[in-house]
Design a protein around this motif. Structure first.
Motif, PDB file in Angstrom:
ATOM      1  N   GLY A 126       0.814  -1.215   0.000  1.00 48.54           N
ATOM      2  CA  GLY A 126       0.000   0.000   0.000  1.00 48.54           C
ATOM      3  C   GLY A 126       0.844   1.260   0.000  1.00 48.54           C
ATOM      4  O   GLY A 126       2.071   1.217   0.178  1.00 48.54           O
ATOM      5  N   ASP A 127       0.181   2.384  -0.282  1.00 49.75           N
ATOM      6  CA  ASP A 127       0.810   3.706  -0.251  1.00 49.75           C
ATOM      7  C   ASP A 127       1.951   3.838  -1.257  1.00 49.75           C
ATOM      8  O   ASP A 127       2.927   4.548  -1.029  1.00 49.75           O
ATOM      9  N   LYS A 136      -0.710   5.209  -5.714  1.00 44.48           N
ATOM     10  CA  LYS A 136      -1.788   4.891  -6.660  1.00 44.48           C
ATOM     11  C   LYS A 136      -2.617   6.130  -6.987  1.00 44.48           C
ATOM     12  O   LYS A 136      -3.063   6.304  -8.109  1.00 44.48           O
ATOM     13  N   ASN A 194     -10.461   2.815   4.592  1.00 44.96           N
ATOM     14  CA  ASN A 194      -9.133   2.445   5.098  1.00 44.96           C
ATOM     15  C   ASN A 194      -8.041   2.987   4.176  1.00 44.96           C
ATOM     16  O   ASN A 194      -6.908   3.197   4.579  1.00 44.96           O
ATOM     17  N   ALA A 195      -8.385   3.229   2.915  1.00 41.69           N
ATOM     18  CA  ALA A 195      -7.407   3.744   1.952  1.00 41.69           C
ATOM     19  C   ALA A 195      -7.118   5.224   2.214  1.00 41.69           C
ATOM     20  O   ALA A 195      -7.953   5.932   2.764  1.00 41.69           O
ATOM     21  N   GLY A 196      -5.961   5.657   1.802  1.00 42.85           N
ATOM     22  CA  GLY A 196      -5.629   7.079   1.820  1.00 42.85           C
ATOM     23  C   GLY A 196      -4.784   7.364   0.591  1.00 42.85           C
ATOM     24  O   GLY A 196      -3.654   6.897   0.498  1.00 42.85           O
ATOM     25  N   HIS A 197      -5.381   8.039  -0.376  1.00 43.88           N
ATOM     26  CA  HIS A 197      -4.672   8.327  -1.623  1.00 43.88           C
ATOM     27  C   HIS A 197      -4.453   9.827  -1.721  1.00 43.88           C
ATOM     28  O   HIS A 197      -5.401  10.598  -1.728  1.00 43.88           O
ATOM     29  N   GLY A 214      -3.342  -4.488  13.437  1.00 42.19           N
ATOM     30  CA  GLY A 214      -3.018  -3.063  13.240  1.00 42.19           C
ATOM     31  C   GLY A 214      -3.953  -2.452  12.211  1.00 42.19           C
ATOM     32  O   GLY A 214      -3.521  -1.717  11.326  1.00 42.19           O
ATOM     33  N   THR A 241      -7.054  -0.207  10.462  1.00 41.00           N
ATOM     34  CA  THR A 241      -7.325   1.239  10.502  1.00 41.00           C
ATOM     35  C   THR A 241      -8.508   1.546  11.418  1.00 41.00           C
ATOM     36  O   THR A 241      -8.834   2.711  11.620  1.00 41.00           O
ATOM     37  N   GLN A 286      -5.506  -0.320  -1.151  1.00 41.10           N
ATOM     38  CA  GLN A 286      -4.539  -1.292  -0.593  1.00 41.10           C
ATOM     39  C   GLN A 286      -3.640  -1.855  -1.698  1.00 41.10           C
ATOM     40  O   GLN A 286      -3.367  -1.167  -2.653  1.00 41.10           O
ATOM     41  N   THR A 335      -5.682  -6.805   4.542  1.00 39.59           N
ATOM     42  CA  THR A 335      -7.014  -6.227   4.655  1.00 39.59           C
ATOM     43  C   THR A 335      -8.006  -7.319   4.270  1.00 39.59           C
ATOM     44  O   THR A 335      -7.609  -8.451   3.963  1.00 39.59           O
ATOM     45  N   VAL A 375       2.254  -0.293   6.722  1.00 37.00           N
ATOM     46  CA  VAL A 375       1.607   0.245   7.928  1.00 37.00           C
ATOM     47  C   VAL A 375       0.897  -0.912   8.615  1.00 37.00           C
ATOM     48  O   VAL A 375       0.284  -1.733   7.943  1.00 37.00           O
ATOM     49  N   ARG A 396      -0.174   7.161  11.213  1.00 36.85           N
ATOM     50  CA  ARG A 396       0.874   6.326  11.831  1.00 36.85           C
ATOM     51  C   ARG A 396       2.166   6.394  11.024  1.00 36.85           C
ATOM     52  O   ARG A 396       2.117   6.439   9.786  1.00 36.85           O
TER      53      ARG A 396
END
Ligand code: GDP
Ligand code: IMO
Ligand code: MG
Length: 432
Positions: free
Chosen positions: A12-13, A16, A38-41, A131, A133, A228, A243, A277, A307
Motif C-alpha cells: 500500500g501507499d 496509486k 481504510n485507503a488514503g490516496h 493493526g 485502521t 490497498q 485487509t 503500515v 501512523r
C-alpha cells in the motif's frame, strides 16, 4: 474499449492516487472496486500560479478530481455513508464538481457496530493484532461473506432494512454484550443512522456493472483504481496481516462487474523502496537510521491514520510476485527522488530462509517471517532528480537503478515518479 487496472504492488501507499490522477484526463470512468475508507490516496495538483493543491481521498476514487470523468464506487467496496458525504462536502467546498458520482446498489455499508467490533477485536487480539485502521472494514466484509451484510439498496426500503438489521443485531449483540462486555446496538438507532443518508444517496445509485460494460461497448476507457495492495490482498497477501478485500487484478473484475477478458492493461504501482503500515512480516524492513531517513525524506506517515510507516529497501521478490499475481503489463516506479543522496542503494533479489535461498515468495508464511533479504548493492546518485522529465534527464546511476530493478521485477517500468506533483513524472512508455 479498454479497461485498465491500477494496482498496488507492495503493502500500500505506493502512489496509486498520483498515478490515477496522472491518467485521469485520458479516461472516461474511474472506479474504486475494493476496500473503503481504510485507503488514503494523496493527490497533489500543481496550480497555474506555481502553488499546489493537496487532496487526501479515502472512500472516493482519486479520479473524482479529474474534470469530466465519471467516478464510480463499485460493488466490491464497503461504504461508510457518513464518510462518503463528509468527503463529498469537503470536495464541494473546494470547488470540485462531484455531481457525476455513481454508487453501486450492491456495495455493502459499514454500520456503527462493525466499527466498534473492529476496534475491540484488535484490543482482544493483543500482541496478535493486525493493526487495522479501525474503520470497520474487516467485520463488514465478514458480514458480506456470512450473508448478513447490509447493502446500499437496502437503505431505500425501510421495512427490508429493519428486518435485516434485526437479524444481524440478534447475532452482533450477543458478541458485543456477552463476549466484549459492551452495550447492545439498537435496531432503531442503526436503522435511523442509515436511513438518514437515503435521499441524498438515491440519485447516485445504479447498476454500476451495467453502466461500465455499456461504456466499454461504446469504446470509452474505464480505469479501475485499487485500494490497498497485492501483499494486503485477503487471498494473495501476507495473511492474516492483510485487509479483508481483493486488492489485486482479479478483485478489479469481481469488484466492478467488468469481466476478466475486458481488462486490457494492469498497471502495477511500486515504490522505489518499500513501506508497510500495521503489523506483519516485512523482510527488508530497516529499524536503523536508514529506515528513519526513508521515513523523513519520503514523508512516510499514514494518510488515513497518521501512523509512521515502516520503511525498508526495494524488494524485487515481492515485485515479481505482484507482477505474476496481477499480470502487470507496466510498472510505475514511484518516489525515486527519495533515494537521492545515498552512497549505495541495496535491492533485495532473493531471500535466505534458514540457509536456503528462495527466489520466489516462500509458500509457507512462517518461512516468510524468517526470510532474510539477500541484497545486491547498486550505486547511488547525489544529483537532484525532481526536475527530470525524460529517462535521459536522470543521472547514470539512477538510470541503472531503474533498469536493474526492471530486469528483476517481472514487467517493464513505464514511468518513474520523481516528486509528488503530477508533472514530476518521467514517462518511458506511454501508459494509455
Ligand atoms: P496511495 O495510497 O498508493 O495512493 O499512496 P499515498 O498517497 O498513501 O502515499 C504516497 C505518497 O507519496 C503521497 O503523499 C504522494 O503525494 C507521494 N508521492 C507519490 N509519488 C511520488 C514521487 O514520485 N515522489 C515523491 N517524493 N512523492 C510521491
Ligand atoms: P492505500 O489504499 C497501507 C493496512 C492496515 C492494516 C491492514 C488491515 O492507501 O494503499 P484494515 O483497516 O484494512 O482492516 O487494516 O491493512 N491497510 C493499509 N496500509 N495503505 C492502505 O491503503 C491500507 N489499507 C489498509 O494498516 O495493517
Ligand atoms: Mg495510501
Amino acid at each position: 474499449m479498454p479497461a485498465i487496472a491500477i494496482i498496488g504492488a507492495q503493502w500500500g501507499d505506493e502512489g496509486k492516487g498520483k498515478a490515477t490522477d496522472l491518467l485521469g484526463s485520458r479516461v472516461d470512468y474511474v472506479v474504486k472496486f475494493n476496500g473503503g475508507n481504510n485507503a488514503g490516496h494523496t493527490v497533489v495538483i500543481g496550480q497555474p500560479d506555481g502553488t499546489s493543491e493537496k487532496y487526501a481521498l479515502h472512500l472516493l476514487p482519486s479520479g473524482i478530481l479529474s474534470a469530466g470523468v465519471t467516478p464510480v464506487i463499485g460493488n466490491g467496496v464497503v461504504i461508510d455513508l457518513a464518510v462518503l458525504f463528509e468527503e463529498l462536502d469537503a470536495l464541494i467546498a473546494r470547488g470540485v464538481d462531484v455531481s457525476l458520482l455513481k454508487v453501486s446498489a450492491n456495495a455493502h455499508v459499514i454500520a456503527d457496530y462493525n466499527r466498534t467490533i473492529d476496534k475491540i477485536t484488535e484490543r482482544f487480539l493483543g500482541s496478535r493484532r493486525i493493526g487495522t485502521t479501525g474503520r470497520g472494514i474487516g467485520p463488514t466484509y465478514a458480514d458480506k461473506m456470512n450473508r448478513i451484510g447490509i447493502r446500499v439498496q437496502d437503505i431505500f426500503d425501510e421495512k427490508i432494512l429493519t428486518q435485516k438489521v434485526e437479524g444481524v443485531l440478534d447475532l452482533k449483540n450477543q458478541i458485543l454484550t456477552k463476549i466484549y462486555n459492551r452495550r447492545a446496538a439498537t435496531v432503531e438507532q442503526t436503522v435511523e443512522e442509515l436511513l438518514a443518508y437515503a435521499e441524498r444517496l438515491r440519485p447516485m445509485v445504479c447498476d454500476t456493472g451495467l453502466l461500465l460494460n455499456q461504456a466499454l461497448d461504446r469504446g470509452e476507457t474505464v480505469l479501475l483504481e485499487a485500494g490497498q495492495a497485492t501483499l494486503l490482498d485477503v487471498d494473495h497477501g501476507t495473511y492474516p496481516f492483510v485487509t479483508s478485500s481483493s486488492a489485486t487484478a482479479g478483485g478489479a473484475c469481481t469488484g466492478s462487474g467488468i469481466p476478466p477478458m475486458r481488462l486490457n492493461q494492469v498497471i502495477g504501482i511500486v515504490k522505489a523502496y518499500t513501506t508497510r503500515v500495521g503489523e506483519g512480516p516485512f523482510p527488508t524492513e530497516l529499524e536503523d537510521e536508514f529506515g528513519e531517513h526513508l521515513r523523513s525524506v519520503g514523508a512516510e506517515f499514514g494518510t488515513t491514520t497518521g501512523r509512521p510507516r515502516r520503511c525498508g529497501w526495494y524488494d524485487a521478490v515481492i515485485a515479481r510476485y505482484a507482477a505474476r499475481v496481477n499480470g502487470v503489463t507496466d510498472f510505475v516506479l514511484t518516489k525515486l527522488d527519495v533515494l537521492t543522496g545515498l552512497e549505495k542503494v541495496p535491492v533485495c533479489v532473493a531471500y535466505d530462509v534458514d540457509g536456503v535461498r528462495h527466489d520466489e515468495m516462500p509458500v509457507n508464511q512462517s518461512d516468510f517471517h524468517h526470510a532474510k533479504p539477500i541484497y545486491e548493492y547498486l550505486d547511488g546518485w547525489s544529483e537532484d532528480i525532481s526536475g527530470a522529465r525524460t529517462f535521459e534527464d536522470l543521472p547514470a546511476a539512477a538510470q541503472t537503478y531503474v533498469t536493474t530493478v526492471e530486469a528483476m521485477s517481472g514487467a517493464r517500468i513505464s514511468a518513474v515518479g520523481v516528486g509528488p506533483s503530477r508533472a514530476a513524472t518521467v514517462v518511458i512508455h506511454d501508459l494509455i
